[in-house]
Write an enzyme that holds these catalytic residues in place. Structure first.
Site, PDB file in Angstrom:
ATOM      1  CB  SER A   1     151.391  66.166   6.576  1.00 28.97           C
ATOM      2  OG  SER A   1     152.122  66.895   5.635  1.00 28.97           O
ATOM      3  CG  HIS A   2     149.136  68.028   3.289  1.00 31.11           C
ATOM      4  ND1 HIS A   2     150.111  67.083   3.520  1.00 31.11           N
ATOM      5  CD2 HIS A   2     148.259  67.468   2.445  1.00 31.11           C
ATOM      6  CE1 HIS A   2     149.835  66.004   2.823  1.00 31.11           C
ATOM      7  NE2 HIS A   2     148.714  66.197   2.169  1.00 31.11           N
TER       8      HIS A   2
ATOM      9  CG  ASP B   1     153.262  70.919   5.364  1.00 33.73           C
ATOM     10  OD1 ASP B   1     154.302  71.381   5.874  1.00 33.73           O
ATOM     11  OD2 ASP B   1     153.028  69.698   5.291  1.00 33.73           O
TER      12      ASP B   1
ATOM     13  CG  ASP C   1     154.416  68.228   8.862  1.00 37.01           C
ATOM     14  OD1 ASP C   1     153.937  68.776   7.854  1.00 37.01           O
ATOM     15  OD2 ASP C   1     155.062  67.163   8.803  1.00 37.01           O
TER      16      ASP C   1
ATOM     17  CG  ASP D   1     156.776  67.936   5.793  1.00 37.78           C
ATOM     18  OD1 ASP D   1     155.763  68.634   5.559  1.00 37.78           O
ATOM     19  OD2 ASP D   1     156.748  66.699   5.919  1.00 37.78           O
ATOM     20  NE  ARG D   2     153.123  67.719   1.543  1.00 33.87           N
ATOM     21  CZ  ARG D   2     152.244  67.080   0.793  1.00 33.87           C
ATOM     22  NH1 ARG D   2     151.461  67.765  -0.012  1.00 33.87           N
ATOM     23  NH2 ARG D   2     152.131  65.766   0.836  1.00 33.87           N
TER      24      ARG D   2
ATOM     25  CD  GLU E   1     157.896  63.076  -2.397  1.00 36.70           C
ATOM     26  OE1 GLU E   1     157.420  62.047  -2.891  1.00 36.70           O
ATOM     27  OE2 GLU E   1     157.615  63.470  -1.261  1.00 36.70           O
TER      28      GLU E   1
ATOM     29  CE  LYS F   1     156.984  66.127   2.606  1.00 33.52           C
ATOM     30  NZ  LYS F   1     156.449  64.948   1.966  1.00 33.52           N
TER      31      LYS F   1
HETATM   32  C1  G1P Z   1     151.553  62.360  -1.052  1.00 32.47           C
HETATM   33  C2  G1P Z   1     152.487  62.979  -2.069  1.00 32.47           C
HETATM   34  C3  G1P Z   1     153.868  62.401  -1.904  1.00 32.47           C
HETATM   35  C4  G1P Z   1     154.346  62.599  -0.467  1.00 32.47           C
HETATM   36  C5  G1P Z   1     153.321  62.031   0.491  1.00 32.47           C
HETATM   37  C6  G1P Z   1     153.699  62.323   1.945  1.00 32.47           C
HETATM   38  O1  G1P Z   1     151.480  60.964  -1.240  1.00 32.47           O
HETATM   39  O2  G1P Z   1     152.023  62.773  -3.379  1.00 32.47           O
HETATM   40  O3  G1P Z   1     154.745  63.016  -2.807  1.00 32.47           O
HETATM   41  O4  G1P Z   1     155.576  61.974  -0.260  1.00 32.47           O
HETATM   42  O5  G1P Z   1     152.043  62.613   0.244  1.00 32.47           O
HETATM   43  O6  G1P Z   1     153.793  63.687   2.203  1.00 32.47           O
HETATM   44  P1  G1P Z   1     150.327  60.223  -2.095  1.00 32.47           P
HETATM   45  O7  G1P Z   1     149.003  60.641  -1.516  1.00 32.47           O
HETATM   46  O8  G1P Z   1     150.465  60.694  -3.500  1.00 32.47           O
HETATM   47  O9  G1P Z   1     150.619  58.757  -1.941  1.00 32.47           O
HETATM   48 ZN    ZN Z   2     153.924  67.979   5.926  1.00 33.13          ZN
END
Ligand code: G1P
Ligand code: ZN
Length: 543
Positions: free
Chosen positions: A113-114, A277, A279, A281-282, A363, A376
């Site tokens: 992801s990010h 981000d 991948d 999705d954000r 979220e 997302k």
């Molecule tokens: C974090 C974000 C949450 C998201 C997750 C996956 O999780 O806060 O909203 O769904 O990444 O992308 P957290 O580190 O808070 O558990």
């Molecule tokens: Zn992502």
């Protein structure tokens, strides 16, 4: 070509309850590690013989090598067909779409992801089910169980497949279909949004900047925003994916996407700014001179979604994660639609979307989406915004002001304390949990506690129960503070403090968020003793 079984040992991997595995790239590249996890997924889902899977990732370091390994293992395990993005690239929402559209048995998505990418950064892999969403706990529990007992995996001795050429080839008896990663996704977007209206907006001189952050949305945004909709060439910044995301964090927030924020706050700001981000999705949304919080974005999209053809029939309902602000609740209430509050994590939305109970969800952590896929979707949020802007022809700042005037404003911020020693974080939670029953009625500065509890969730679709999802304290007047420990952090514990204050007086709706939240911040410190427990006097990250 020959299938061989390789003897190996169980791996330490996935935390129970998480939808995939995220580790240092070097760990994934270690001897047998990736292979063990892939075989555990295959075994955990009942084998892949005769099945069709989608495979692709965000292009980070090791993505291409890992995909070749997955192909050899899928072939050795008897898979019938793999649908894979050209050069092993698929954004997470595009993978979710392909899994659904092609009626497959699910897919493997490679991404962290990010998180940063590179040989010394992070890598990840997860399995998504045939509905296109992250595997639910009953599936990941089985995968996790296999990682603890696995002793061998199957792999075909074969050459790499050419993933740069679109078309169908074979690896052993398995068909490998290399697809354009963008085409099906772009088609889906065109079915949801009024592309002609957006193109007309852009042709009228409306300008935009989309920061792909050297990550996977570069090719998607260039194809859709520039080539198809006519945004000026160069509107997509950092458009070429790189294995280490240009050395940065591909995280679309005001900290990691600061150059874009600076551009949008400057005198040469375009009309609209957005980022996605690693991948895809954000999302982050900005207008000229204004940053739109993810919680506000969700609320505004919910209020205006019917302006887009794909949502013209109205929304069946909306859903938000518990720490996300209540801004969308106000829209749902006024519009008379259902509103669900779920634990953090996208997987909880899947059941509501599948059951037709919700259409839009989001979220506070920059994830927004709808029932068009089961992840997302960053670019989707950007296009819905553009569709709304194309119909209303109002600047982002004016749309937000009008929204707050109609529904009230939920000031919002998240304060993160990173790499806190786990025992200190746990001590803070234990003490706060014990104090919760006595908090109602107590005053902290000008604020009086109305409610205090630990969030738990009973899934209205499958009846599953999720306990201990965060400690929440509500104040008279609608303010709120939530304490949660991150489930995705990689070092120590990350304490997240979610702060929210409700303002219904139009004269006070244009303050700086941190100023508007000062009383809530003070109350949070008094209630939880963050400094006393962690030794930290300020958060590491404020978003
Ligand atoms: C974090 C974000 C949450 C998201 C997750 C996956 O999780 O806060 O909203 O769904 O990444 O992308 P957290 O580190 O808070 O558990
Ligand atoms: Zn992502």
């Amino acid at each position: 070509m020959e299938t061989i079984a390789v003897d190996t040992k169980p791996i330490e991997g996935q935390k129970p309850g998480t939808s995939g595995l995220r580790k240092k790239t070097q760990v994934f590249m270690g001897r047998h590690y990736l292979e063990n996890y892939v075989q555990s997924i295959f075994d955990g889902i009942g084998g892949v013989a005769g099945k069709t899977l989608v495979v692709g990732g965000d292009g980070r370091y090791f993505n291409d090598r890992a995909c070749q390994v997955i192909l050899r293992m899928a072939a050795a395990n008897g898979a019938a067909r793999i649908i894979i993005g050209q050069n092993a690239i698929l954004s997470t929402p595009a993978a979710s779409n392909l899994i659904r559209k092609r009626g497959t048995d699910g897919g493997l998505i490679l991404s962290a992801s990010h998180n940063p990418g590179g040989p010394n950064a992070d890598f990840g892999l997860k399995y998504n089910t045939p509905n296109g969403g992250p595997a639910p706990e009953n599936v990941t529990d089985k995968i996790f169980a296999v990682t603890k007992t696995i002793t061998s995996y199957k792999i075909l001795e074969a050459q790499d497949i050419d993933l740069s050429t679109i078309g169908t080839t074979r690896m052993g008896a398995m068909e490998v279909e290399v697809v354009d990663p963008v085409a099906d996704y772009a088609e889906l977007m065109e079915s949801l949004f009024d592309f002609d209206a957006i193109a007309a907006l852009l042709a009228s001189g409306f300008t935009l900047a989309f920061d792909a952050m050297h990550a996977v949305t570069g090719p998607y945004a260039t194809a859709i925003l520039e080539k198809r909709l006519g945004a000026k060439p160069g509107s997509v910044m950092n458009a070429v994916p790189s294995p280490d995301f240009g050395g940065g964090h591909p995280d679309p927030n005001p900290i990691w996407a600061k150059p874009l924020v600076d551009l949008m706050m400057g005198s040469d700001a375009p009309d609209f700014g957005a980022a996605s981000d690693g991948d895809g999705d954000r999302n982050m949304i900005l207008g000229r001179g204004i940053y739109v919080t993810p919680s506000d974005s969700l609320a505004l999209l919910a209020a205006h979604a019917p302006l887009a053809p794909g949502y013209a029939a109205g929304l069946k309902g909306v859903a938000r994660s518990m720490p996300t602000s209540g801004a969308v609740d106000r829209v749902a209430e006024k519009r008379g639609i259902a509103c669900y509050e779920t634990p953090t994590g996208w997987k909880f939305f899947g059941n509501l979307l599948d059951a037709g109970m919700a259409t839009l969800c989001g979220e506070e952590s920059a994830g927004t989406g709808s029932d068009h896929v089961r992840e997302k979707d960053g670019l989707w949020a950007v296009l819905l915004w553009l569709n709304i802007l194309a119909v209303t022809r109002k600047p982002v700042a004016e749309l937000m002001s009008a929204h707050w005037a109609e529904f009230g404003r939920n000031y919002y911020s998240r304060h993160d304390y990173e790499d806190v020693e786990s025992d200190k974080a746990n001590a803070l939670f234990d003490a706060l949990r014990a104090a919760l029953p006595g908090l109602a009625g107590q005053s902290f500065g000008p604020l009086t506690v109305a409610t205090a509890d630990e969030f738990a969730y009973d899934d209205p679709v499958d009846g599953s129960h999720s306990a201990a999802q965060g400690l929440r304290i509500g104040f008279d007047g609608g303010g709120r503070v939530v304490f949660r420990l991150s489930g995705t952090g990689t070092v120590g514990a990350t304490l997240r403090v979610y702060l929210e204050a409700v303002e219904t007086d139009p004269a006070r709706m244009h303050q700086d968020a941190q100023v508007a939240l000062a009383d809530i911040v003070n109350a949070a410190e008094k209630i939880a003793g963050i400094k006393a427990h962690t030794g930290r006097s300020a958060p590491d990250v404020i978003t």
